[in-house]
Design an enzyme around this catalytic site. Structure first.
Site, PDB file in Angstrom:
ATOM      1  N   GLY A   1      36.776 -55.419  32.525  1.00  0.00           N
ATOM      2  CA  GLY A   1      37.061 -56.140  30.582  1.00  0.00           C
ATOM      3  C   GLY A   1      38.830 -56.491  29.543  1.00  0.00           C
TER       4      GLY A   1
ATOM      5  CE  LYS B   1      40.058 -57.722  36.510  1.00  0.00           C
ATOM      6  NZ  LYS B   1      39.378 -56.920  35.992  1.00  0.00           N
TER       7      LYS B   1
ATOM      8  CB  VAL C   1      39.472 -65.372  30.585  1.00  0.00           C
ATOM      9  CG1 VAL C   1      40.046 -66.218  29.699  1.00  0.00           C
ATOM     10  CG2 VAL C   1      38.113 -65.248  29.772  1.00  0.00           C
TER      11      VAL C   1
ATOM     12  CE  LYS D   1      35.113 -59.232  40.518  1.00  0.00           C
ATOM     13  NZ  LYS D   1      35.082 -59.629  38.629  1.00  0.00           N
TER      14      LYS D   1
ATOM     15  CD  GLU E   1      38.193 -61.670  38.097  1.00  0.00           C
ATOM     16  OE1 GLU E   1      37.848 -60.722  37.235  1.00  0.00           O
ATOM     17  OE2 GLU E   1      38.094 -62.426  37.955  1.00  0.00           O
ATOM     18  N   GLY E   2      40.362 -59.162  41.665  1.00  0.00           N
ATOM     19  CA  GLY E   2      39.860 -57.983  41.760  1.00  0.00           C
ATOM     20  C   GLY E   2      39.099 -57.540  41.318  1.00  0.00           C
TER      21      GLY E   2
ATOM     22  N   PRO F   1      45.700 -66.094  24.306  1.00  0.00           N
ATOM     23  CG  PRO F   1      45.232 -67.321  22.851  1.00  0.00           C
ATOM     24  CD  PRO F   1      45.840 -66.504  24.291  1.00  0.00           C
TER      25      PRO F   1
END
Length: 205
Positions: free
Chosen positions: A13, A16, A18, A33, A95-96, A179
């Site tokens: 959370g 990652k 984004v 993923k 992505e992990g 950001p």
């Protein structure tokens, strides 16, 4: 020929997905993923596909429960084995799930899988309190397994001392900072990706 780059994190959370979406857009890459745990809401693959329009590979494992992969797999009465890299043309952003040390099964951690892949890895870290400890522990665990590291990407408000301390002690470059983006759009991701050291990332492929 596939040019994979792996995005892992210091926790779950932290941004990652984004970051992975922004990187997928910037590199004009495919996205994968391998393990998705939790199917009730929009999955990470669905989010990236919606925001980027880039090729999104199907997950190797789709597990119903939003939990650590080893537990979600146990509840689905399956066991996650070794994950083979798919063949795609050009860059592939992988992505992990969760942090680098989440278990895939009873004996194997995601970091072990990354060591087998031997693909370059980007560590995504938040900038809030506690990030120095979590980031340095993650980096030590990956290095202990011989995982090649590209650098650290931060997500959140700028906290210069924490960011500089992590990079200095870890002896890794900062790849930039994204950001928090409450309203995710394709253009917003494109703009955010300009904050990243894309030349260094491309050089690792």
């Amino acid at each position: 020929m596939t040019s994979p780059i792996v995005v892992t994190g210091t926790d779950t959370g932290i941004g990652k997905t984004v970051f992975s979406a922004a990187l997928t857009l910037a590199l004009q890459a495919s996205y994968w993923k391998p393990v998705q745990a939790g199917l009730d809401e929009e999955t990470d693959s669905e989010t990236v596909a919606r925001l980027t329009g880039r090729p999104t590979l199907p997950e190797a494992w789709r597990l119903r429960t939003p939990a650590s992969p080893h537990l979600a797999a146990r509840l689905d009465r399956v066991e996650i084995g070794s994950l083979e890299l798919p063949e795609v043309k050009g860059p592939l952003v992988i992505e992990g799930a969760g942090g680098a040390l989440v278990p895939l099964n009873g004996n194997r951690l995601y970091a072990d899988q990354m060591a087998d892949w031997r693909a370059p890895v980007i560590v995504v870290a938040r900038t809030t309190l506690g990030t120095i400890n979590h980031s340095l522990l993650t980096i030590e665990a990956l290095r202990a397994r011989g995982v090649p590291l590209v650098g650290i990407a931060f997500v959140g408000d700028e906290v210069a001392d924490s960011q500089d301390t992590i990079c200095r002690i870890a002896e890794l470059p900062s790849l930039g900072r994204l950001p928090f983006m409450s309203d995710l759009t394709t253009q917003g991701l494109r703009d955010a990706a300009r904050r990243l050291d894309l030349d260094r990332i491309r050089g690792a492929l």
